[in-house]
Design a protein around this motif. Structure first.
Motif, mmCIF file in Angstrom:
data_model
loop_
_atom_site.group_PDB
_atom_site.id
_atom_site.type_symbol
_atom_site.label_atom_id
_atom_site.label_comp_id
_atom_site.label_asym_id
_atom_site.label_seq_id
_atom_site.Cartn_x
_atom_site.Cartn_y
_atom_site.Cartn_z
ATOM 1 N N VAL A 205 11.777 3.794 2.665
ATOM 2 C CA VAL A 205 11.803 5.109 3.283
ATOM 3 C C VAL A 205 13.202 5.670 3.165
ATOM 4 O O VAL A 205 14.145 5.111 3.720
ATOM 5 N N HIS A 206 13.337 6.752 2.406
ATOM 6 C CA HIS A 206 14.648 7.385 2.215
ATOM 7 C C HIS A 206 15.679 6.374 1.719
ATOM 8 O O HIS A 206 16.872 6.519 1.968
ATOM 9 N N GLY A 207 15.222 5.311 1.029
ATOM 10 C CA GLY A 207 16.137 4.355 0.437
ATOM 11 C C GLY A 207 16.792 3.403 1.398
ATOM 12 O O GLY A 207 17.680 2.660 1.010
ATOM 13 N N PHE A 208 16.358 3.342 2.690
ATOM 14 C CA PHE A 208 17.074 2.464 3.615
ATOM 15 C C PHE A 208 16.170 1.487 4.353
ATOM 16 O O PHE A 208 16.674 0.601 5.045
ATOM 17 N N ALA A 209 14.866 1.571 4.230
ATOM 18 C CA ALA A 209 13.993 0.663 4.966
ATOM 19 C C ALA A 209 12.685 0.467 4.229
ATOM 20 O O ALA A 209 12.195 1.364 3.557
ATOM 21 N N VAL A 210 12.122 -0.750 4.381
ATOM 22 C CA VAL A 210 10.804 -1.053 3.816
ATOM 23 C C VAL A 210 9.762 -0.707 4.866
ATOM 24 O O VAL A 210 9.796 -1.240 5.977
ATOM 25 N N PRO A 211 8.816 0.168 4.557
ATOM 26 C CA PRO A 211 7.814 0.546 5.554
ATOM 27 C C PRO A 211 6.629 -0.408 5.548
ATOM 28 O O PRO A 211 6.412 -1.157 4.590
ATOM 29 N N MET A 212 5.879 -0.391 6.641
ATOM 30 C CA MET A 212 4.549 -0.984 6.642
ATOM 31 C C MET A 212 3.562 0.175 6.728
ATOM 32 O O MET A 212 3.586 0.949 7.687
ATOM 33 N N ARG A 213 2.701 0.292 5.722
ATOM 34 C CA ARG A 213 1.721 1.373 5.680
ATOM 35 C C ARG A 213 0.353 0.761 5.935
ATOM 36 O O ARG A 213 -0.170 0.004 5.117
ATOM 37 N N LEU A 214 -0.213 1.081 7.113
ATOM 38 C CA LEU A 214 -1.420 0.424 7.590
ATOM 39 C C LEU A 214 -2.587 1.394 7.650
ATOM 40 O O LEU A 214 -2.480 2.475 8.243
ATOM 41 N N ARG A 215 -3.701 0.985 7.057
ATOM 42 C CA ARG A 215 -4.916 1.797 7.085
ATOM 43 C C ARG A 215 -5.635 1.586 8.420
ATOM 44 O O ARG A 215 -5.989 0.454 8.766
ATOM 45 N N THR A 216 -5.840 2.639 9.190
ATOM 46 C CA THR A 216 -6.485 2.555 10.494
ATOM 47 C C THR A 216 -7.552 3.638 10.609
ATOM 48 O O THR A 216 -7.717 4.476 9.718
ATOM 49 N N SER A 217 -8.256 3.663 11.751
ATOM 50 C CA SER A 217 -9.245 4.710 11.995
ATOM 51 C C SER A 217 -8.590 6.065 12.165
ATOM 52 O O SER A 217 -9.258 7.100 12.090
ATOM 53 N N CYS A 218 -7.282 6.073 12.396
ATOM 54 C CA CYS A 218 -6.533 7.327 12.517
ATOM 55 C C CYS A 218 -5.970 7.777 11.167
ATOM 56 O O CYS A 218 -5.231 8.760 11.109
ATOM 57 N N GLY A 219 -6.301 7.056 10.108
ATOM 58 C CA GLY A 219 -5.712 7.339 8.807
ATOM 59 C C GLY A 219 -4.650 6.305 8.489
ATOM 60 O O GLY A 219 -4.489 5.304 9.194
ATOM 61 N N VAL A 220 -3.902 6.522 7.432
ATOM 62 C CA VAL A 220 -2.820 5.604 7.066
ATOM 63 C C VAL A 220 -1.599 5.907 7.914
ATOM 64 O O VAL A 220 -1.061 7.014 7.883
ATOM 65 N N LEU A 221 -1.178 4.910 8.700
ATOM 66 C CA LEU A 221 0.008 5.034 9.536
ATOM 67 C C LEU A 221 1.158 4.298 8.865
ATOM 68 O O LEU A 221 0.991 3.186 8.362
#
Length: 285
Positions: A205-221
């Protein structure tokens, strides 16, 4: 109970783990290489002051410092208390609860040295969304195992390769710092789970952090995580406790969780029950 090894052997192991020669360590500890050799071979017994100095120079964690002290015949330096309900750490427990509550509507957890869940806030509920094998949710609930197990969150992590690489790298560094055999076994276990082998830096994210992208009932968080630890603890439990907070990595995630908190009956937050002696490290069926 495992027998405690001679203190000289323990010091030698920590020295080698830190990549130091006897001469290097002797210089750092303001003693002679001859004396260091005598300590490691058991021909000389270190004083309490010398042992504390060596532990400082070798950056030995508090739990392992207690082991060094006992091996040399001295009393442990750091006490160790339960945090779930023990009176000795009541103020620390309140501080952890304050941080967890204050982070809502975003998820936050407290974990012990082996990544077992100690406490959570209410925002963790929407992330589960069902579909998790029951044995992974039994105490002690290991959050790394839950994340990477094929019957856990792994199938719903969109960028599993990057997140897996990030967690394994972090766990590998902990093993190197602590020499904890339980963490070593956990790393070997998680490394054996199926999953893409990708570079953790390939998606940041913006070159400074590794995100966790999780598929949920609310969409991808999408989340980035931060770690909080007690800065000056005098108890082994507090030395090893970490608070993991998950921040929204985009506006859509922030909005989804804010809406979920207003519209849903979230589960009660709180501390996890301590596992009984009959429960092992793993709960696989």
């Amino acid at each position: 109970m495992n027998a405690i090894r001679p203190v000289g052997e323990l010091i030698r192991d920590w020295r080698q783990r830190r990549g130091l020669s006897q001469s290097n360590l002797a210089e750092l500890a303001d003693t002679s290489a001859r004396h260091m050799s005598f300590i490691e071979t058991g021909r000389s017994q270190p004083s309490r002051t010398m042992l504390m100095r060596l532990a400082d120079r070798l950056e030995v964690p508090p739990r392992e410092r207690n082991v060094l002290m006992r091996a040399a015949g001295w009393s442990a330096i750091y006490p160790e208390h339960r945090i779930q309900d023990g009176p000795a750490l009541a103020l620390a427990r309140e501080a952890v609860e304050l941080v967890l509550r204050g982070h809502e509507p975003y998820p936050a957890i407290a974990v012990d040295r082996h990544w077992n869940l100690l406490a959570r806030n209410r925002a963790l509920g929407p992330l589960h969304d069902g579909g998790i094998a029951p044995f992974l949710l039994q105490p002690p609930l290991n959050v790394l195992r839950l994340s990477l197990h094929p019957q856990g969150l792994a199938p719903r992590i969109v960028n599993l390769g990057q997140w897996r690489a990030h967690l394994l790298h972090r766990l590998r560094r902990q093993v190197g710092a602590t020499a904890d055999p339980v963490l070593q076994a956990l790393h070997e276990e998680l490394s054996g789970y199926p999953g893409p082998a990708e570079d953790a830096l390939a998606s940041s994210v913006h070159g400074f952090a590794v995100p966790m992208r999780l598929r949920t009932s609310c969409g991808v968080l999408s989340f980035i995580s931060t770690t909080t630890m007690f800065k000056t603890p005098v108890d082994v439990t507090l030395c090893e406790l970490a608070i993991e907070t998950f921040l929204p990595a985009d506006q859509a995630t922030a909005q989804s969780l804010q809406t979920a908190m207003l519209c849903r009956q979230w589960p009660q937050a709180g501390w996890e029950p301590e596992p009984g002696p009959e429960q092992g490290r793993r709960n696989d069926p």
